[in-house]
Design a protein around this motif. Structure first.
Motif, PDB file in Angstrom:
ATOM      1  N   VAL A   3      -6.898  -6.160  -1.395  1.00 13.89           N
ATOM      2  CA  VAL A   3      -6.089  -6.422  -0.202  1.00 13.89           C
ATOM      3  C   VAL A   3      -6.544  -5.439   0.854  1.00 13.89           C
ATOM      4  O   VAL A   3      -6.541  -4.232   0.609  1.00 13.89           O
ATOM      5  N   ARG A   4      -6.952  -5.933   2.015  1.00 20.43           N
ATOM      6  CA  ARG A   4      -7.379  -4.972   3.039  1.00 20.43           C
ATOM      7  C   ARG A   4      -7.037  -5.444   4.445  1.00 20.43           C
ATOM      8  O   ARG A   4      -6.987  -6.642   4.715  1.00 20.43           O
ATOM      9  N   LEU A   5      -6.837  -4.453   5.283  1.00 18.58           N
ATOM     10  CA  LEU A   5      -6.546  -4.744   6.689  1.00 18.58           C
ATOM     11  C   LEU A   5      -7.827  -5.205   7.354  1.00 18.58           C
ATOM     12  O   LEU A   5      -8.856  -4.523   7.275  1.00 18.58           O
ATOM     13  N   PRO A  23     -10.043 -16.178  -0.867  1.00 19.87           N
ATOM     14  CA  PRO A  23      -9.438 -15.316   0.161  1.00 19.87           C
ATOM     15  C   PRO A  23      -8.383 -16.065   0.983  1.00 19.87           C
ATOM     16  O   PRO A  23      -8.547 -17.234   1.278  1.00 19.87           O
ATOM     17  N   ARG A  24      -7.306 -15.355   1.306  1.00 19.08           N
ATOM     18  CA  ARG A  24      -6.295 -15.904   2.216  1.00 19.08           C
ATOM     19  C   ARG A  24      -5.868 -14.754   3.132  1.00 19.08           C
ATOM     20  O   ARG A  24      -5.710 -13.623   2.664  1.00 19.08           O
ATOM     21  N   ASP A  25      -5.663 -15.072   4.402  1.00 22.05           N
ATOM     22  CA  ASP A  25      -5.232 -14.033   5.334  1.00 22.05           C
ATOM     23  C   ASP A  25      -3.742 -14.154   5.612  1.00 22.05           C
ATOM     24  O   ASP A  25      -3.211 -15.254   5.665  1.00 22.05           O
ATOM     25  N   ARG A  56      -6.384  -9.344   4.634  1.00 18.56           N
ATOM     26  CA  ARG A  56      -7.066 -10.360   3.812  1.00 18.56           C
ATOM     27  C   ARG A  56      -6.754 -10.079   2.341  1.00 18.56           C
ATOM     28  O   ARG A  56      -6.977  -8.982   1.842  1.00 18.56           O
ATOM     29  N   ILE A  57      -6.230 -11.082   1.681  1.00 17.32           N
ATOM     30  CA  ILE A  57      -5.918 -10.961   0.255  1.00 17.32           C
ATOM     31  C   ILE A  57      -6.950 -11.779  -0.507  1.00 17.32           C
ATOM     32  O   ILE A  57      -7.093 -12.978  -0.271  1.00 17.32           O
ATOM     33  N   GLU A  58      -7.667 -11.102  -1.367  1.00 21.65           N
ATOM     34  CA  GLU A  58      -8.701 -11.774  -2.160  1.00 21.65           C
ATOM     35  C   GLU A  58      -8.083 -12.092  -3.524  1.00 21.65           C
ATOM     36  O   GLU A  58      -7.907 -11.204  -4.346  1.00 21.65           O
ATOM     37  N   TYR A  59      -7.725 -13.355  -3.731  1.00 19.24           N
ATOM     38  CA  TYR A  59      -7.202 -13.758  -5.032  1.00 19.24           C
ATOM     39  C   TYR A  59      -8.401 -14.081  -5.921  1.00 19.24           C
ATOM     40  O   TYR A  59      -9.336 -14.753  -5.491  1.00 19.24           O
TER      41      TYR A  59
END
Ligand code: FA5
Ligand code: MG
Length: 503
Positions: A449-451, A380-382, A468-471
């Motif tokens: 990808v979620r707010l 995860p990266r924000d 938050r982007i969950e790679y």
């Protein structure tokens, strides 16, 4: 979680009264974005045909590279197996499965009665090749053509469809739908009553089931779900609606019985999966049917929308030169059904060429549950940012964790007063644009990808958003370096394209 305004994804999760205000607030015109990631070429070649581009072009190469895979007819593919299972519940129907996905604005919208200012036409929701040509957003785009052809009373049509949409495990920008329709030619009967009798006779022959069905609303309702009284008597619409609902209930029973059998055979059934199957009918709106419904299925503790349907809009049939035909149509998402049938946990898997995935499915023999072959860790990266100070107008951002489908590109309710020149209008920020940036850079290495946060600074009045982007790859473990590199590019694009300030 904070809901700022309504995006296409969970629009239907809101009560009708709220939808009205949210929809009108979220579509107000503001800025124009540049959609091209790279300089747009003068022509796009799609399946051997050249199309000129223009200022409407917003279809990225990443989407075009998926074009033409035809998963729904690929032997032994779970989408193809699912398609055949659904088709088998409509004996005697003609099955159209090879229609190309490039269609005109007229096919996708105008011919179906979409108003000229319908939000579905917006470039935030739909992939345009140029201002007259697009990648179909639903299989309904072919209804008028197939009705005009008039080669069978009943037909299905399965195909790939394209929508600019959220990124999560049940949404992918390309998915597959099956359209189905059945009509009766009133002019072929001695009277309208005789036609109704024939429909009833056919209804009586449909398989019966003991499914629990919640259907609390009247067949039509003057404001919410009107009868087309210019063309249909109440009795005609009643019997067509009853035939439609029973046919679709039968299809769902057959599919979920197959799923249950596979589950039991695999010895994997959990407590929640032992819940009895339940179905409910929810009133809906589509420009091309009235009255309209969506069917939701109770599955593992949640209501899941599986299809939209209704009594076919008579002007649509008239446009197809079928002046006296009356009937029903539905549109179902094949991935949704396949995920339930086989227990496939992530929609990206359908695109996998990994034999560990593909080898698990076969057209022959009993259906088997999908066995996960590997799990790689998420990364995860924000990305947190201030929207530009100068930005006035609307922001479409929210948490896309809904099982409902995007209404816009394929119908959607438009009870609010239409926005001015909506198709030309742009939003200050639409999260579908962020989704598109992430998809273009990370491809299938992004799961969700979620707010996760949103606030407005009390003094400066500036809006801050954090996604938050969950790679996560389905095929291998991503290295920290490559995740960081992708994420930096996403942040860079956000700055370059929206003028945001990274926090
Ligand atoms: C439509 O596309 C209508 N054209 C369906 C229709 C046809 C109604 C004929 C009446 C008569 P909707 O956008 O709700 O409606 O999509 C239909 C189905 O496609 C959904 O119920 C869902 O099963 C599936 N679907 C929609 N969006 C997605 C998505 N992003 N990912 C996977 N499945 C989806
Ligand atoms: Mg829907």
């Amino acid at each position: 979680m904070v809901r700022l305004a309504c995006s296409s994804v969970s629009f239907w999760a809101l009560p009708a009264s709220l939808r009205l205000s949210v929809r009108s607030a979220s579509v107000a015109p503001v800025l124009r974005h540049s959609y091209s990631q790279d300089a747009t070429p003068r022509n796009l070649t799609i399946a051997g045909t050249d199309y000129p581009t223009d200022t409407w072009t917003n279809v990225p190469q990443s989407i075009l590279s998926q074009y033409g895979r035809k998963l729904h007819i690929q032997p032994d593919h779970p989408l193809s197996i699912t398609r055949k299972l659904v088709e088998s519940r409509f004996p005697g129907f003609r099955n159209h499965n090879t229609l190309p996905g490039v269609v005109t604005v007229d096919q996708n919208f105008d011919s179906l009665g979409f108003t000229s200012d319908h939000p579905g036409r917006s470039r935030t929701d739909t992939y345009y090749i140029n201002k007259d040509t697009l990648l179909r957003t639903h299989t309904t785009a072919h209804e008028v053509d197939v009705f005009r052809q008039n080669s069978s009373d009943g037909w299905t049509l399965s195909a790939d469809v394209y929508r600019r949409d959220a990124v999560d495990r049940s949404h992918y920008p390309v998915f597959h739908q099956m359209e189905g329709a059945l009509t009766w030619d009133r002019s072929a009967f001695a009277s309208r009553q005789a036609c109704m009798d024939a429909i009833r006779e056919s209804f009586d022959k449909l398989p019966k089931h003991d499914l629990v069905v919640e259907d609390p609303n009247p067949t039509f309702h003057a404001e919410r779900n009107p009868l087309q009284d210019k063309y249909h008597s109440a009795d005609e619409a009643e019997i067509v609606a009853a035939h439609l609902k029973r046919s679709l209930e039968d299809m769902v029973v057959a599919i979920f019985t197959a799923a249950d059998k596979a589950l039991i055979a695999s010895g994997q059934s959990s407590e929640s999966e032992k819940d009895p199957l339940k179905v409910r009918w929810v009133e809906a709106f589509f420009p091309h049917t009235s009255p309209s419904w969506e069917m939701e299925v109770w599955w593992r503790g949640d209501w899941l929308e599986v299809l939209g349907c209704g009594v076919i809009d008579q002007p649509l049939l008239i446009r197809a030169n079928q002046l006296d035909r009356i009937g029903w149509a539905f549109g179902i998402g094949l991935e949704r059904i396949a995920m339930l049938l086989f227990g496939i946990p992530d929609i990206r898997l359908f695109w996998s060429k990994d034999p560990r995935f593909l080898k698990q499915f076969t057209d022959a023999g009993p259906m088997k549950r999908f066995q996960p072959f590997s799990k790689h860790p998420p990364a995860p990266r924000d990305v947190a940012f201030w929207l530009p100070k100068t930005l006035k107008g609307d922001v479409v951002a929210e948490t896309p964790a809904s099982t409902a489908s995007a209404p816009n590109s394929a119908g959607g309710q438009q009870t609010s007063s239409p926005r001015n020149n909506a198709v030309e209008a742009e939003l200050a920020f639409h999260e579908n644009d962020l989704m598109e940036i992430v998809r273009t850079i990370a491809g299938d290495s992004v799961e969700d990808v979620r707010l996760i946060d949103s606030f407005t600074h009390p003094k400066s009045n500036r809006r801050s958003l954090c996604y938050r982007i969950e790679y996560r790859s389905l095929e291998r473990t991503l290295t920290t370096e490559e995740v960081n590199e992708m994420h930096e590019r996403v942040c860079g694009e956000m700055v370059g394209r929206f003028g945001v300030e990274i926090r």
